[in-house]
Design a protein around this motif. Structure first.
Motif, PDB file in Angstrom:
ATOM      1  N   ARG A 194     -21.808 -24.865  18.585  1.00 19.19           N
ATOM      2  CA  ARG A 194     -22.783 -25.985  19.196  1.00 19.19           C
ATOM      3  C   ARG A 194     -24.050 -26.214  18.395  1.00 19.19           C
ATOM      4  O   ARG A 194     -24.419 -27.357  18.192  1.00 19.19           O
ATOM      5  CB  ARG A 194     -23.053 -25.587  20.697  1.00 19.19           C
ATOM      6  N   ARG A 195     -24.487 -25.247  18.127  1.00 21.97           N
ATOM      7  CA  ARG A 195     -25.947 -25.289  17.413  1.00 21.97           C
ATOM      8  C   ARG A 195     -25.540 -25.862  15.808  1.00 21.97           C
ATOM      9  O   ARG A 195     -26.090 -26.734  15.277  1.00 21.97           O
ATOM     10  CB  ARG A 195     -26.358 -23.804  17.027  1.00 21.97           C
ATOM     11  N   GLU A 196     -24.645 -25.461  15.192  1.00 17.83           N
ATOM     12  CA  GLU A 196     -24.137 -26.112  13.817  1.00 17.83           C
ATOM     13  C   GLU A 196     -24.036 -27.645  14.111  1.00 17.83           C
ATOM     14  O   GLU A 196     -24.423 -28.470  13.244  1.00 17.83           O
ATOM     15  CB  GLU A 196     -23.058 -25.372  13.218  1.00 17.83           C
ATOM     16  N   ALA A 197     -23.267 -27.854  15.150  1.00 16.77           N
ATOM     17  CA  ALA A 197     -23.024 -29.083  15.193  1.00 16.77           C
ATOM     18  C   ALA A 197     -24.061 -30.333  15.776  1.00 16.77           C
ATOM     19  O   ALA A 197     -24.379 -31.250  15.164  1.00 16.77           O
ATOM     20  CB  ALA A 197     -21.981 -29.384  16.605  1.00 16.77           C
ATOM     21  N   THR A 198     -25.114 -29.420  16.428  1.00 12.15           N
ATOM     22  CA  THR A 198     -26.152 -30.114  16.604  1.00 12.15           C
ATOM     23  C   THR A 198     -27.377 -30.245  15.322  1.00 12.15           C
ATOM     24  O   THR A 198     -27.504 -31.630  15.296  1.00 12.15           O
ATOM     25  CB  THR A 198     -27.139 -29.302  17.865  1.00 12.15           C
ATOM     26  N   GLU A 199     -27.210 -29.310  14.659  1.00 12.04           N
ATOM     27  CA  GLU A 199     -28.006 -29.566  13.083  1.00 12.04           C
ATOM     28  C   GLU A 199     -27.374 -30.676  12.247  1.00 12.04           C
ATOM     29  O   GLU A 199     -28.062 -31.422  11.611  1.00 12.04           O
ATOM     30  CB  GLU A 199     -27.974 -28.190  12.591  1.00 12.04           C
ATOM     31  N   ARG A 200     -25.798 -30.460  12.346  1.00  8.61           N
ATOM     32  CA  ARG A 200     -25.391 -31.739  11.479  1.00  8.61           C
ATOM     33  C   ARG A 200     -25.540 -32.936  12.093  1.00  8.61           C
ATOM     34  O   ARG A 200     -25.680 -33.594  11.085  1.00  8.61           O
ATOM     35  CB  ARG A 200     -23.772 -31.174  11.408  1.00  8.61           C
ATOM     36  N   PHE A 201     -25.409 -33.104  13.187  1.00  4.99           N
ATOM     37  CA  PHE A 201     -25.775 -34.450  13.771  1.00  4.99           C
ATOM     38  C   PHE A 201     -27.115 -34.828  13.506  1.00  4.99           C
ATOM     39  O   PHE A 201     -27.310 -36.107  13.144  1.00  4.99           O
ATOM     40  CB  PHE A 201     -25.368 -34.726  15.437  1.00  4.99           C
ATOM     41  N   VAL A 202     -28.200 -34.229  13.755  1.00  5.79           N
ATOM     42  CA  VAL A 202     -29.424 -34.685  13.983  1.00  5.79           C
ATOM     43  C   VAL A 202     -29.788 -34.612  12.366  1.00  5.79           C
ATOM     44  O   VAL A 202     -30.687 -35.750  11.897  1.00  5.79           O
ATOM     45  CB  VAL A 202     -30.645 -33.373  14.155  1.00  5.79           C
ATOM     46  N   GLU A 203     -29.245 -33.934  11.517  1.00  7.97           N
ATOM     47  CA  GLU A 203     -29.610 -34.425   9.751  1.00  7.97           C
ATOM     48  C   GLU A 203     -28.874 -35.502   9.375  1.00  7.97           C
ATOM     49  O   GLU A 203     -29.414 -36.541   8.817  1.00  7.97           O
ATOM     50  CB  GLU A 203     -28.948 -33.162   9.005  1.00  7.97           C
ATOM     51  N   ALA A 204     -27.675 -35.784   9.874  1.00  4.32           N
ATOM     52  CA  ALA A 204     -27.126 -37.042   9.573  1.00  4.32           C
ATOM     53  C   ALA A 204     -27.809 -38.442  10.357  1.00  4.32           C
ATOM     54  O   ALA A 204     -28.145 -39.374   9.561  1.00  4.32           O
ATOM     55  CB  ALA A 204     -25.681 -37.156   9.886  1.00  4.32           C
ATOM     56  N   ALA A 205     -28.188 -38.196  11.452  1.00  3.30           N
ATOM     57  CA  ALA A 205     -28.776 -39.408  12.224  1.00  3.30           C
ATOM     58  C   ALA A 205     -30.210 -39.618  11.669  1.00  3.30           C
ATOM     59  O   ALA A 205     -30.445 -40.804  11.502  1.00  3.30           O
ATOM     60  CB  ALA A 205     -28.928 -38.885  13.556  1.00  3.30           C
ATOM     61  N   ASP A 271     -27.838 -25.479  27.104  1.00  5.90           N
ATOM     62  CA  ASP A 271     -27.015 -25.695  25.821  1.00  5.90           C
ATOM     63  C   ASP A 271     -28.027 -25.839  24.565  1.00  5.90           C
ATOM     64  O   ASP A 271     -28.981 -26.312  24.992  1.00  5.90           O
ATOM     65  CB  ASP A 271     -26.192 -27.126  26.011  1.00  5.90           C
ATOM     66  N   ASP A 272     -27.652 -25.474  23.283  1.00  4.15           N
ATOM     67  CA  ASP A 272     -28.334 -25.810  22.272  1.00  4.15           C
ATOM     68  C   ASP A 272     -28.378 -27.181  22.038  1.00  4.15           C
ATOM     69  O   ASP A 272     -27.726 -27.845  21.999  1.00  4.15           O
ATOM     70  CB  ASP A 272     -27.755 -25.248  20.867  1.00  4.15           C
ATOM     71  N   ALA A 273     -29.912 -27.587  21.555  1.00  8.33           N
ATOM     72  CA  ALA A 273     -30.048 -29.166  21.607  1.00  8.33           C
ATOM     73  C   ALA A 273     -31.147 -29.274  20.665  1.00  8.33           C
ATOM     74  O   ALA A 273     -31.989 -28.291  20.440  1.00  8.33           O
ATOM     75  CB  ALA A 273     -30.208 -29.726  23.056  1.00  8.33           C
ATOM     76  N   ALA A 274     -31.513 -30.434  20.388  1.00 12.93           N
ATOM     77  CA  ALA A 274     -32.704 -31.038  19.455  1.00 12.93           C
ATOM     78  C   ALA A 274     -33.757 -31.482  20.163  1.00 12.93           C
ATOM     79  O   ALA A 274     -33.318 -32.268  21.029  1.00 12.93           O
ATOM     80  CB  ALA A 274     -32.313 -31.586  18.346  1.00 12.93           C
ATOM     81  N   VAL A 275     -34.959 -31.096  20.023  1.00 19.37           N
ATOM     82  CA  VAL A 275     -36.297 -31.719  20.655  1.00 19.37           C
ATOM     83  C   VAL A 275     -37.043 -32.133  19.833  1.00 19.37           C
ATOM     84  O   VAL A 275     -37.639 -31.515  19.008  1.00 19.37           O
ATOM     85  CB  VAL A 275     -36.876 -30.654  21.638  1.00 19.37           C
ATOM     86  N   LEU A 276     -37.148 -33.609  19.917  1.00 24.24           N
ATOM     87  CA  LEU A 276     -37.951 -34.157  18.771  1.00 24.24           C
ATOM     88  C   LEU A 276     -39.539 -34.372  19.127  1.00 24.24           C
ATOM     89  O   LEU A 276     -39.919 -34.882  20.317  1.00 24.24           O
ATOM     90  CB  LEU A 276     -37.479 -35.568  18.269  1.00 24.24           C
ATOM     91  N   PHE A 277     -40.553 -34.297  18.242  1.00 27.26           N
ATOM     92  CA  PHE A 277     -41.892 -34.380  18.776  1.00 27.26           C
ATOM     93  C   PHE A 277     -42.329 -35.464  17.597  1.00 27.26           C
ATOM     94  O   PHE A 277     -42.117 -35.121  16.396  1.00 27.26           O
ATOM     95  CB  PHE A 277     -42.817 -32.995  18.715  1.00 27.26           C
ATOM     96  N   ALA A 278     -43.435 -36.048  18.099  1.00 24.67           N
ATOM     97  CA  ALA A 278     -44.238 -36.839  17.493  1.00 24.67           C
ATOM     98  C   ALA A 278     -45.605 -36.342  17.446  1.00 24.67           C
ATOM     99  O   ALA A 278     -46.488 -36.480  18.314  1.00 24.67           O
ATOM    100  CB  ALA A 278     -44.201 -38.573  17.586  1.00 24.67           C
ATOM    101  N   GLY A 279     -46.070 -35.491  16.371  1.00 19.13           N
ATOM    102  CA  GLY A 279     -47.254 -34.815  16.526  1.00 19.13           C
ATOM    103  C   GLY A 279     -47.046 -33.583  17.690  1.00 19.13           C
ATOM    104  O   GLY A 279     -46.045 -32.832  17.677  1.00 19.13           O
ATOM    105  N   ASP A 280     -48.028 -33.498  18.605  1.00 21.33           N
ATOM    106  CA  ASP A 280     -48.008 -32.672  19.775  1.00 21.33           C
ATOM    107  C   ASP A 280     -47.142 -33.180  21.030  1.00 21.33           C
ATOM    108  O   ASP A 280     -46.808 -32.520  21.940  1.00 21.33           O
ATOM    109  CB  ASP A 280     -49.231 -32.005  20.301  1.00 21.33           C
ATOM    110  N   SER A 281     -46.597 -34.594  20.958  1.00 26.60           N
ATOM    111  CA  SER A 281     -45.920 -35.174  22.139  1.00 26.60           C
ATOM    112  C   SER A 281     -44.493 -35.344  22.006  1.00 26.60           C
ATOM    113  O   SER A 281     -44.157 -35.343  20.900  1.00 26.60           O
ATOM    114  CB  SER A 281     -46.785 -36.540  22.138  1.00 26.60           C
ATOM    115  N   PRO A 282     -43.605 -35.109  23.003  1.00 27.03           N
ATOM    116  CA  PRO A 282     -42.534 -34.955  23.087  1.00 27.03           C
ATOM    117  C   PRO A 282     -42.009 -36.607  22.622  1.00 27.03           C
ATOM    118  O   PRO A 282     -42.461 -37.402  23.486  1.00 27.03           O
ATOM    119  CB  PRO A 282     -41.985 -34.512  24.304  1.00 27.03           C
ATOM    120  N   TYR A 283     -40.944 -36.688  21.740  1.00 32.19           N
ATOM    121  CA  TYR A 283     -40.604 -38.059  21.596  1.00 32.19           C
ATOM    122  C   TYR A 283     -38.896 -38.311  22.171  1.00 32.19           C
ATOM    123  O   TYR A 283     -38.654 -39.475  22.420  1.00 32.19           O
ATOM    124  CB  TYR A 283     -40.335 -38.223  19.858  1.00 32.19           C
TER     125      TYR A 283
END
Length: 330
Positions: A194-205, A271-283
């Motif tokens: 799951r972690r590998e798939a998450t990283e692959r998707f985020v990188e591609a997206a 579950d393993d997931a990606a959390v995106l931040f813009a500066g200190d704020s969650p995006y």
């Protein structure tokens, strides 16, 4: 005129407070799985506390044989009442609705992830994908499913909680289980996969790599983008099919004005997931659901509504996240 007796509630209230705190993690996990929102869960727990402490204040000498069962009954019934408020709110909600994510490291998750609740939050039964399926159940079916399937309550125990006969509870449980299992296959991808798939998707997206997205997304992928009308672009309904999903992702990656994003890989609803931040704020929070083979993404859940991310905090950097940090456009 004799003096009124000194209040005997202080000691009783102290005991009530201790008992409530002792069971708070369990109550949070049950109610959250019934409602799918942290703010709504906290409101229900506040109502539960008021009901609990009020009953103890009125009868300070009354002993409750099973405080756990009593508190669960109060919390579940307050949660069932809360469903009506949530349903009215959904009528005017813009776009798809997704559960409010529980992100490891946030204050609410730390409260909800101890002992019993920790096992529940790590299980597939409370994953983002499962919570989306539970939204299609009636409030009573969902309450019965959560109590029975997730927490292991017997039908007779649930009957006392929701004030129904054991026979009625069995019928509710059967309907809920049949519906859930039809929409949610019983499998769980290995955390590393799951972690590998998450990283692959985020990188591609984030890189707008259409070829890589074609490989990682299943042909029948479904994509939910919950921006609550506050983030653009976002689909006004779930998007079905790989080509449509890639078009939306590519259009977002090519937009001007998207802030530089810091990616943190964290546990979201177990579950393993990606959390995106813009500066200190969650995006945004991005959660992937994998095919049974574990090699492709069949469900993509993106929560970017700022109101659902108020409990998400940047936290300290760690070694696992250093390779996940990426600046660019999403």
């Amino acid at each position: 005129m004799s003096e009124s007796p000194a209040p005997a509630t202080d000691e009783a209230l102290t005991t009530a407070t201790r008992l409530f705190i002792d069971h708070r993690e369990l109550l949070f996990a049950i109610v959250y799985n019934m409602l799918g929102g942290v703010a709504d869960t906290e409101d229900v727990l506040q109502d539960t506390w008021l009901s609990w402490s009020g009953s103890r204040d009125r009868s300070p000498d009354q002993e409750i044989d099973n405080p756990r069962a009593y508190l669960v009954r109060i919390a579940v019934n307050h949660a069932l009442k809360r469903r009506a408020v949530i349903s009215r709110r959904r009528e005017t909600y813009v776009g798809p609705w997704l559960p409010e994510p529980l992100v490891a490291g946030s204050a609410e998750t730390e409260v909800a992830s101890a002992d019993t609740a920790d096992r529940v939050l790590r299980g597939e039964s409370v994953s983002m994908a499962m919570l989306v399926v539970l939204e299609s159940l009636s409030p009573l079916e969902r309450a019965v499913f959560v109590l029975n399937e997730v927490f292991g309550y017997a039908h007779t125990e649930i009957a006392e909680v929701i004030d129904r006969s054991p026979a009625a509870v069995r019928q509710l449980a059967h309907r809920a289980r049949r519906h859930v299992h039809a929409r949610r296959p019983l499998y769980e991808a290995h955390p590393r996969v799951r972690r590998e798939a998450t990283e692959r998707f985020v990188e591609a997206a984030l890189g707008g790599d259409i070829g890589a997205l074609m490989e990682i997304l299943a042909p029948d992928v479904t994509m939910w983008t919950d921006g609550g009308g506050k983030r653009r672009p976002a689909g006004l309904r779930p998007i079905h099919g790989r080509d449509k999903a890639i078009r939306l992702i590519a259009s977002y990656a090519s937009r001007d004005g998207v802030p530089a994003l810091d990616i943190r890989y964290r546990r979201v609803n177990g579950d393993d997931a990606a959390v995106l931040f813009a500066g200190d704020s969650p995006y945004a929070v991005m959660v992937m659901d994998l095919t049974p083979e574990g090699d492709r993404v069949c469900g993509l859940y993106i929560v970017s509504n700022p109101e659902k991310l108020t409990h998400v905090h940047l936290g300290e950097k760690d070694e696992m996240n250093e390779k996940g940090e990426k600046e660019g456009t999403a």
